[in-house]
Design a protein around this motif. Structure first.
Motif, PDB file in Angstrom:
ATOM      1  N   ARG A 177       0.846  -1.184   0.000  1.00  0.00           N
ATOM      2  CA  ARG A 177       0.000   0.000   0.000  1.00  0.00           C
ATOM      3  C   ARG A 177       0.884   1.236   0.000  1.00  0.00           C
ATOM      4  N   ALA A 178       0.727   2.099  -0.996  1.00  0.00           N
ATOM      5  CA  ALA A 178       1.512   3.324  -1.070  1.00  0.00           C
ATOM      6  C   ALA A 178       1.098   4.271   0.055  1.00  0.00           C
ATOM      7  N   ILE A 179       2.095   4.797   0.787  1.00  0.00           N
ATOM      8  CA  ILE A 179       1.804   5.728   1.881  1.00  0.00           C
ATOM      9  C   ILE A 179       2.430   7.106   1.652  1.00  0.00           C
ATOM     10  N   ALA A 180       3.408   7.210   0.747  1.00  0.00           N
ATOM     11  CA  ALA A 180       4.044   8.505   0.477  1.00  0.00           C
ATOM     12  C   ALA A 180       4.826   8.405  -0.820  1.00  0.00           C
ATOM     13  N   VAL A 181       5.143   9.557  -1.366  1.00  0.00           N
ATOM     14  CA  VAL A 181       6.031   9.669  -2.519  1.00  0.00           C
ATOM     15  C   VAL A 181       7.102  10.687  -2.126  1.00  0.00           C
ATOM     16  N   VAL A 182       8.374  10.362  -2.390  1.00  0.00           N
ATOM     17  CA  VAL A 182       9.471  11.234  -1.965  1.00  0.00           C
ATOM     18  C   VAL A 182      10.372  11.543  -3.156  1.00  0.00           C
ATOM     19  N   ASN A 183      10.445  12.808  -3.530  1.00  0.00           N
ATOM     20  CA  ASN A 183      11.431  13.240  -4.510  1.00  0.00           C
ATOM     21  C   ASN A 183      12.777  13.408  -3.818  1.00  0.00           C
ATOM     22  N   VAL A 184      13.851  13.049  -4.523  1.00  0.00           N
ATOM     23  CA  VAL A 184      15.185  13.051  -3.928  1.00  0.00           C
ATOM     24  C   VAL A 184      16.174  13.694  -4.895  1.00  0.00           C
ATOM     25  N   GLY A 185      17.038  14.553  -4.367  1.00  0.00           N
ATOM     26  CA  GLY A 185      18.075  15.133  -5.213  1.00  0.00           C
ATOM     27  C   GLY A 185      18.730  16.320  -4.556  1.00  0.00           C
ATOM     28  N   LYS A 186      19.549  17.014  -5.311  1.00  0.00           N
ATOM     29  CA  LYS A 186      20.144  18.269  -4.862  1.00  0.00           C
ATOM     30  C   LYS A 186      19.124  19.388  -5.085  1.00  0.00           C
ATOM     31  N   PRO A 187      18.919  20.250  -4.098  1.00  0.00           N
ATOM     32  CA  PRO A 187      17.919  21.305  -4.264  1.00  0.00           C
ATOM     33  C   PRO A 187      18.287  22.267  -5.380  1.00  0.00           C
ATOM     34  N   GLY A 188      17.298  22.648  -6.173  1.00  0.00           N
ATOM     35  CA  GLY A 188      17.505  23.589  -7.262  1.00  0.00           C
ATOM     36  C   GLY A 188      17.124  24.994  -6.860  1.00  0.00           C
ATOM     37  N   PRO A 189      17.073  25.924  -7.820  1.00  0.00           N
ATOM     38  CA  PRO A 189      16.680  27.304  -7.522  1.00  0.00           C
ATOM     39  C   PRO A 189      15.253  27.379  -6.982  1.00  0.00           C
ATOM     40  N   ASN A 190      15.057  28.264  -6.022  1.00  0.00           N
ATOM     41  CA  ASN A 190      13.720  28.487  -5.439  1.00  0.00           C
ATOM     42  C   ASN A 190      13.091  27.187  -4.952  1.00  0.00           C
TER      43      ASN A 190
END
Length: 208
Positions: A177-190
């Motif tokens: 059962r999906a409980i969350a979605v997480v984007n991952v990476g180096k933060p970009g502008p704004n």
């Protein structure tokens, strides 16, 4: 990015963790809403998991399951189930993790568990087991976010999605059962929204 002012230096000094690590994991860390195109490697994802897997769960249940979304086809399948406000940032994130709870996590428990003659029997009821899976996977989600920060990356966790549709899309057997979605990476502008205030110690802690 500058860390928020530490309101109680004495309290910060009580921690065994050095100030740099405190900032990296908590005070400077933010939820990112934009990312650079710098890739997140499989080796980084493995290192994050190998760290956060040691976080405690009830009876060491470990129901967390992750799907690393990298291909264009898989990303399109994911994005159609997200809330409109979460689609653009997910389309451009270098890596997205679907965080799920394994409703049959008890199959991985040892037959004999300390203080429980048969650990699997404790989760025999499917409804109670599903609740335990969601609760403990949510705890592990917290560890995951801190682990991503420990790798020098930013996490963008989201719960704005069609959970039924996303679960059916990626877990058609119904076990997960999906409980969350997480984007991952180096933060970009704004990448950051304005930071909301936190509750004070006195508002949260009661001594009895």
């Amino acid at each position: 990015m500058t860390a928020p002012t530490v309101q109680d230096d004495t309290a910060a000094q009580e921690l065994a963790l050095d100030p740099f690590a405190q900032d990296l994991l908590f005070r400077q860390a933010r939820t990112a809403n934009a990312f650079t195109d710098e890739p997140v490697t499989d080796e980084q994802v493995r290192a994050i998991y190998e760290l956060v897997k040691w976080g405690p769960t009830a009876m060491n249940s470990q129901p967390l399951r992750l799907v690393a979304v990298r291909s264009k086809e898989a990303r399109e399948r994911l994005i159609k189930h997200l809330s409109p406000g979460n689609r653009d940032k997910t389309a451009t994130a270098p890596l997205t993790l679907i965080v799920a709870a394994d409703n049959d996590f008890h199959e991985h428990l040892p037959t004999v568990f300390p203080h429980a003659p048969n650990a699997k029997d404790a989760f025999a009821d499917p409804e109670a087991r599903a609740g335990a899976a969601r609760f403990n996977a949510a705890i592990q989600l917290g560890y995951l976010i801190v682990g991503i920060r420990a790798a020098g990356l930013a996490a963008g966790p989201m719960t704005g999605f069609d959970a039924d549709g996303l679960s059916a899309e990626f877990f058609p057997d119904g076990r997960h059962r999906a409980i969350a979605v997480v984007n991952v990476g180096k933060p970009g502008p704004n990448a950051w929204f304005d930071r909301n205030p936190r509750l004070d110690y006195e508002q949260v802690v009661t001594t009895v």
